[in-house]
Design an enzyme around this catalytic site. Structure first.
Site, PDB file in Angstrom:
ATOM      1  N   ARG A  46       0.821  -1.217   0.000  1.00 34.43           N
ATOM      2  CA  ARG A  46       0.000   0.000   0.000  1.00 34.43           C
ATOM      3  C   ARG A  46       0.855   1.268   0.000  1.00 34.43           C
ATOM      4  O   ARG A  46       0.487   2.281  -0.592  1.00 34.43           O
ATOM      5  CB  ARG A  46      -0.917  -0.016   1.229  1.00 34.43           C
ATOM      6  CG  ARG A  46      -1.921   1.119   1.246  1.00 34.43           C
ATOM      7  CD  ARG A  46      -2.956   0.880   2.334  1.00 34.43           C
ATOM      8  NE  ARG A  46      -3.990   1.886   2.333  1.00 34.43           N
ATOM      9  CZ  ARG A  46      -4.313   2.604   3.403  1.00 34.43           C
ATOM     10  NH1 ARG A  46      -3.669   2.439   4.547  1.00 34.43           N
ATOM     11  NH2 ARG A  46      -5.284   3.507   3.332  1.00 34.43           N
TER      12      ARG A  46
ATOM     13  N   HIS B 205       0.361   4.466  -2.390  1.00 32.74           N
ATOM     14  CA  HIS B 205       0.122   5.826  -1.891  1.00 32.74           C
ATOM     15  C   HIS B 205       1.264   6.774  -2.246  1.00 32.74           C
ATOM     16  O   HIS B 205       1.059   7.985  -2.281  1.00 32.74           O
ATOM     17  CB  HIS B 205      -0.125   5.808  -0.382  1.00 32.74           C
ATOM     18  CG  HIS B 205      -1.526   5.401  -0.027  1.00 32.74           C
ATOM     19  ND1 HIS B 205      -2.162   5.800   1.127  1.00 32.74           N
ATOM     20  CD2 HIS B 205      -2.433   4.635  -0.691  1.00 32.74           C
ATOM     21  CE1 HIS B 205      -3.394   5.284   1.170  1.00 32.74           C
ATOM     22  NE2 HIS B 205      -3.570   4.566   0.085  1.00 32.74           N
TER      23      HIS B 205
ATOM     24  N   ASN C  30      -3.671   8.666   5.062  1.00 35.85           N
ATOM     25  CA  ASN C  30      -2.418   8.056   5.520  1.00 35.85           C
ATOM     26  C   ASN C  30      -2.256   8.020   7.031  1.00 35.85           C
ATOM     27  O   ASN C  30      -1.708   7.060   7.582  1.00 35.85           O
ATOM     28  CB  ASN C  30      -1.223   8.809   4.931  1.00 35.85           C
ATOM     29  CG  ASN C  30      -1.111   8.626   3.428  1.00 35.85           C
ATOM     30  OD1 ASN C  30      -1.627   7.645   2.888  1.00 35.85           O
ATOM     31  ND2 ASN C  30      -0.455   9.555   2.760  1.00 35.85           N
TER      32      ASN C  30
ATOM     33  N   HIS D  77      -6.252  -5.922  -2.236  1.00 34.68           N
ATOM     34  CA  HIS D  77      -7.011  -6.136  -1.003  1.00 34.68           C
ATOM     35  C   HIS D  77      -7.218  -7.624  -0.709  1.00 34.68           C
ATOM     36  O   HIS D  77      -8.038  -7.987   0.113  1.00 34.68           O
ATOM     37  CB  HIS D  77      -8.354  -5.395  -1.050  1.00 34.68           C
ATOM     38  CG  HIS D  77      -8.200  -3.898  -1.006  1.00 34.68           C
ATOM     39  ND1 HIS D  77      -9.248  -3.033  -1.195  1.00 34.68           N
ATOM     40  CD2 HIS D  77      -7.106  -3.122  -0.794  1.00 34.68           C
ATOM     41  CE1 HIS D  77      -8.798  -1.777  -1.098  1.00 34.68           C
ATOM     42  NE2 HIS D  77      -7.509  -1.805  -0.866  1.00 34.68           N
TER      43      HIS D  77
END
Ligand code: HEM
Ligand code: CA
Length: 346
Positions: free
Chosen positions: A80, A84, A112, A211
């Site tokens: 992740r 990001h 975040n 996910h």
């Protein structure tokens, strides 16, 4: 576009902040015209550090492995982290920078703060690498390699990672708030955010498959458990799977103090990078609204179905989409810097 979450997917993209985009040196970025989809032109190079830091990939691998032994969730967190980073001003390590006098960084942006993890692991790997190849390897490349190792370590595909990204001198809290997809926004908005970065609709479906590992905090999906759309009832999709619903309500009782408790994004196999995420969606038990919402679009649903039937197809497409994501907005050559430590510019 439905409004409310932000004022449009392109906001933050043309905000004057990121003059590195589309400036002619930046082959990794694609302005959305032309070659989107295949063959995004990239200045990155699989062999970039072959001479200057031949043990790089081994060192990243062992750093990720060490962290994983103590904390298997770290694999998800590192994956992740790369996402990001790339979605905010490109894959330039901006997410790693601490707030400074000059800017408010991304660590504390809404998507975040108290959520993104893995900073220490990246900093430790960077320290190892600095001792062997000083001021040679960018933090952005370490993050890209760590994300790949994380996927491999949890049983997902291996892919060669093109390298040679340079690190940013700055970061933007505001761009992080604007560019990162929210689990509460409609699929069209999420898709628009991907498209504005040169990715496409298929990438939305494929990369959402990340996910298959990791966790979400209760507050992200709690509205589905108790009072879905004001009905006073759980989301009927979840109610139909009473096992899952009772697990989720155990983890996330209807009190504010449960908001940061964690539930697996893919309850079927939490630390296994497999295609169970898509099987869950076929069974209407995706955890986030933004997961299950894929089934409301017939094109997405067709892809979901094929990935639920073929782990091989998912692995192959995931690797391709990760390389695309890893090309977003990269700086190469003499743009940007190689940081000495990942938390500080310069
Ligand atoms: C499509 C839009 C996406 C949305 C709306 C979204 C949203 C979220 C949310 C809300 C969480 C839980 C965060 C928390 O509760 O603290 C999460 C976790 C996670 N996301 Fe996404 N995500 C998206 C796409 C992606 C992509 C593209 C990747 C990677 C390629 C990714 C990888 C992950 C991983 C691995 C976790 C678990 C992290 C951990 O356990 O530390 N997500 N995501
Ligand atoms: Ca970034």
């Amino acid at each position: 576009f439905p409004s409310g979450y932000n004022d449009g997917p392109k906001n933050g993209y043309n905000n004057g902040y990121n003059s590195g985009y589309n400036n002619g040196h930046n082959g990794g970025y694609n302005n959305g015209h032309g070659s989107r989809g295949y063959g995004m032109i990239s200045n990155l190079d699989y062999r970039f550090y072959d001479r200057s830091c031949p043990r790089l990939q081994m060192m990243v691998k062992s750093g990720v492995w060490r962290a994983f032994k103590d904390d298997s969730r770290i694999a998800a967190s590192l994956l992740r982290l790369h996402f990001h980073d790339c979605f905010v001003n490109g894959c330039d390590g901006s997410i790693l920078l601490d707030d400074s006098e000059d800017f408010k960084g991304e660590k504390n942006a809404l998507p975040n703060r108290n959520s993104v993890r893995g900073f220490d692991v990246i900093e430790d790997i960077k320290t190892d690498i600095e001792s062997v190849c000083p001021l040679t390897v960018s933090c952005a490349d370490i993050v890209a390699l760590a994300a790949r190792e994380a996927v491999v370590l949890t049983g997902g595909p291996f892919w060669p990672v093109p390298l040679g990204r340079r690190d940013s001198l700055t970061a933007s809290e505001q761009a992080a708030n604007t560019n990162l997809p929210s689990p509460f926004e409609p699929l069209e908005n999420i898709t628009a955010k991907f498209v504005s970065l040169g990715l496409d609709f298929k990438d939305v479906v494929v990369l959402s498959g990340a996910h298959t590992i990791g966790f979400a905090q209760c507050f992200v999906f709690k509205h589905r458990l108790f009072n879905f759309k004001g009905s006073g009832q759980p989301d009927p999709n979840l109610a139909a799977s009473s096992d899952l619903l009772s697990k989720l309500t155990d983890t996330c009782p209807n009190v504010d103090s449960s908001n940061s408790n964690l539930a697996p994004l893919d309850a079927a196999s939490v630390v296994k990078f497999d295609n169970a995420y898509y099987v869950n969606l076929m069974n209407n038990v995706g955890l986030l609204d933004s997961d299950q919402i894929l089934m409301s679009d017939s094109n997405a649903a067709a892809l979901v179905k094929s990935y639920s039937e073929s782990p091989y197809l998912f692995s192959r497409d995931f690797a391709v989409s990760m390389v695309k994501m890893g090309n977003i907005g990269v700086m190469t050559g003499s743009d940007g810097v190689i940081r000495a430590r990942c938390g500080f510019p310069g």
